[in-house]
Design a protein around this motif. Structure first.
Motif, short mmCIF file in Angstrom:
data_model
loop_
_atom_site.label_atom_id
_atom_site.label_comp_id
_atom_site.label_asym_id
_atom_site.label_seq_id
_atom_site.Cartn_x
_atom_site.Cartn_y
_atom_site.Cartn_z
N VAL A 128 0.84 -1.20 0.00
CA VAL A 128 0.00 0.00 0.00
C VAL A 128 0.88 1.25 0.00
O VAL A 128 1.84 1.34 0.79
N LEU A 129 0.55 2.20 -0.86
CA LEU A 129 1.19 3.52 -0.88
C LEU A 129 0.25 4.53 -0.23
O LEU A 129 -0.95 4.56 -0.56
N HIS A 130 0.78 5.35 0.65
CA HIS A 130 0.02 6.45 1.25
C HIS A 130 0.59 7.74 0.66
O HIS A 130 1.66 8.21 1.07
N ILE A 131 -0.10 8.30 -0.33
CA ILE A 131 0.42 9.39 -1.16
C ILE A 131 -0.21 10.71 -0.72
O ILE A 131 -1.41 10.94 -0.90
N HIS A 132 0.62 11.59 -0.15
CA HIS A 132 0.15 12.92 0.25
C HIS A 132 0.29 13.88 -0.93
O HIS A 132 1.26 13.82 -1.69
N HIS A 133 -0.68 14.78 -1.07
CA HIS A 133 -0.60 15.79 -2.12
C HIS A 133 -1.61 16.90 -1.83
O HIS A 133 -2.54 16.70 -1.05
N ASN A 134 -1.40 18.02 -2.42
CA ASN A 134 -2.34 19.13 -2.32
C ASN A 134 -3.21 19.18 -3.56
O ASN A 134 -2.73 18.95 -4.67
N VAL A 135 -4.47 19.48 -3.37
CA VAL A 135 -5.40 19.67 -4.48
C VAL A 135 -5.97 21.07 -4.38
O VAL A 135 -6.40 21.51 -3.30
N GLU A 136 -5.97 21.77 -5.47
CA GLU A 136 -6.52 23.13 -5.52
C GLU A 136 -7.85 23.11 -6.23
O GLU A 136 -7.98 22.60 -7.35
N THR A 137 -8.87 23.61 -5.56
CA THR A 137 -10.20 23.68 -6.17
C THR A 137 -10.45 25.10 -6.65
O THR A 137 -10.19 26.07 -5.94
N LEU A 138 -10.96 25.21 -7.85
CA LEU A 138 -11.25 26.50 -8.46
C LEU A 138 -12.72 26.54 -8.88
O LEU A 138 -13.36 25.50 -9.04
N PRO A 139 -13.27 27.74 -9.09
CA PRO A 139 -14.68 27.82 -9.52
C PRO A 139 -14.96 27.02 -10.78
O PRO A 139 -16.00 26.40 -10.91
N THR A 140 -14.00 27.01 -11.73
CA THR A 140 -14.16 26.25 -12.95
C THR A 140 -13.18 25.10 -12.93
O THR A 140 -11.97 25.32 -12.91
N PRO A 141 -13.67 23.84 -12.93
CA PRO A 141 -12.74 22.70 -12.87
C PRO A 141 -11.77 22.72 -14.03
O PRO A 141 -12.11 23.02 -15.17
N ALA A 142 -10.52 22.40 -13.73
CA ALA A 142 -9.48 22.35 -14.75
C ALA A 142 -9.52 20.99 -15.44
O ALA A 142 -10.14 20.05 -14.96
N PRO A 143 -8.84 20.85 -16.60
CA PRO A 143 -8.81 19.56 -17.27
C PRO A 143 -8.21 18.48 -16.38
O PRO A 143 -7.43 18.75 -15.48
#
Length: 419
Positions: free
Chosen positions: A311-326
């Motif tokens: 199992v991999l426990h992968i940390h990352h940041n996600v940025e949410t914007l008003p218009t979803p990016a591709p």
């Protein structure tokens, strides 16, 4: 600091008991009464009413009001003062220290929040920056420490651009910056002037502590001072851990923390760049606790997994914007590695439930699927056979700012059995 333990005499106006109520009304009308202290009875049927020293020059009383200016050597705090918050107490004591020099500008410079690590208080970088504070010298930091119940003080600066996100912390009062912090029964010691600590990660540390890791081998690619290595060993029951860290100060703290928690014999510390790690086929679990992205560690994680997978426990940041990016932008861009937990100031909150909630859910799932696909490709390339990946869980840890969320993807990776 020793001198701060002796009560400071305060000015008061003493009068006969029969004039006390009238004197109080006059002082309240002129805003001269010091509400931080109780009235004090004196011999001979007199009573002393505490007054604000910085306003004594404005004192005016009727000629038929018999009173005497004196100092109370051992003032007793009023009930209201005893109910003051630490921030209120700090402001009040600084106002008393500065007297007529006090201003709205200085009040805005006084912190309302801080981090506490044992007897050390860590102030925010925008605290006490006005030039007027410098004139006070050491007495300023002694007053602040006394008000906050601390023995040592430090102030954060900007994170250093050294690739390790080392803190820029100035020790203001005290001999050293070594502190001890306890989370979920685990003891962490570190030097606040050399290492960062993120209390906002406590939810993920609690989750890690509850994982079924009995008998397993863990590889922690960004161990820091042991933020996650220790919960795996102390509470989750991991049999052994390989802890990788390239910041020498964090390595020193990590080694101390392993000893503090009695697990030094179940962990090997790899001091250096985890991308150069030579381990292979050893891990049941790999922790990739680097933000904003751990992508540079993905090839290493794929190499250290056992041939049967894990199992991999992968940390990352996600940025949410008003218009979803591709979709392709949902796999986070890599950033040069730094110790896990070295995210800004640690005063993080859980992800906001605002208008971006639906976008966060979509990005969370889409980003996880894109990451799973990338890991499958790496495993096939490195292992020479097809692997399958399964999304076990996506954990929302906290948010740093509007629309920036720290997530953890639990990804199971297994080799595909030949048909």
């Amino acid at each position: 600091m020793e001198g701060r333990d002796v009560p400071i005499p305060i000015p008061a106006l003493a009068t006969e008991q029969r004039f006390a109520q009238r004197l109080r009304e006059c002082l309240e009308e002129e805003q001269l009464l010091d509400g931080r202290y109780r009235f004090q009875e004196l011999p001979g049927g007199r009573v002393a009413l505490p007054v604000l020293e910085e306003k004594l020059s404005h004192l005016w009383l009727p000629q038929d009001m018999p009173c005497e200016l004196l100092r109370i050597q051992d003032p007793v705090p009023s009930r209201a003062a005893r109910r003051r918050t630490p921030a209120q107490k700090l402001r009040d004591e600084l106002q008393q220290l500065l007297g007529e020099s006090w201003s709205e500008e200085l009040e805005c410079d006084v912190p309302h929040a801080w981090q506490r690590h044992g007897d050390l208080v860590l102030l925010s970088e925008d605290s006490f920056r006005a030039a007027a504070w410098e004139k006070l010298g050491p007495v300023l930091w002694e007053t602040v420490a006394s008000a906050l119940g601390a023995q040592r003080l430090a102030r954060r600066g900007r994170v250093l651009p050294d690739g390790m996100r080392s803190p820029s912390v100035t020790l203001l009062l005290g001999q050293d910056g070594w502190v001890e912090h306890v989370d979920n029964g685990i003891r962490y010691t570190f030097d606040v002037t050399k290492c960062m600590f993120s209390p906002g990660n406590i939810t993920e540390k609690l989750r890690v502590a509850s994982l079924p890791c009995s008998g397993e081998v863990l590889v922690d690619l960004y161990a820091g001072i042991g933020y996650f290595t220790l919960p795996y060993l102390v509470h989750a029951g991991a049999a052994f851990a390989h802890a990788c860290e390239w910041n020498g100060h964090a390595v020193e703290a990590l080694r101390r923390n392993l000893v503090l928690n009695g697990v030094q014999d179940r962990c090997h510390v790899h001091h250096g760049d985890s991308r150069q790690l030579e381990l292979r086929d050893v891990a049941d679990r790999v922790n990739l606790g680097l933000i904003p992205s751990s992508e540079e560690g993905w090839p290493v994680a794929c190499r250290v997994l056992k041939v049967t997978g894990g199992v991999l426990h992968i940390h990352h940041n996600v940025e949410t914007l008003p218009t979803p990016a591709p979709l392709q932008t949902q796999v986070l861009q890599a950033e040069h590695k730094s110790p896990e937990g070295a995210s800004n100031d640690g005063e993080a909150q859980h992800p906001t439930e605002d208008g971006g909630k639906e976008t966060l859910g979509a990005r969370r799932q889409g980003g996880a699927e894109a990451t799973a696909s990338r890991i499958r490709g790496l495993l096939a390339e490195l292992r020479g056979q097809q692997w399958c990946t399964s999304i076990l869980h996506i954990e929302a840890v906290k948010s740093y700012a509007p629309h920036v969320h720290h997530l953890v993807l639990d990804l199971e990776c297994r080799p595909t059995l030949p048909t």
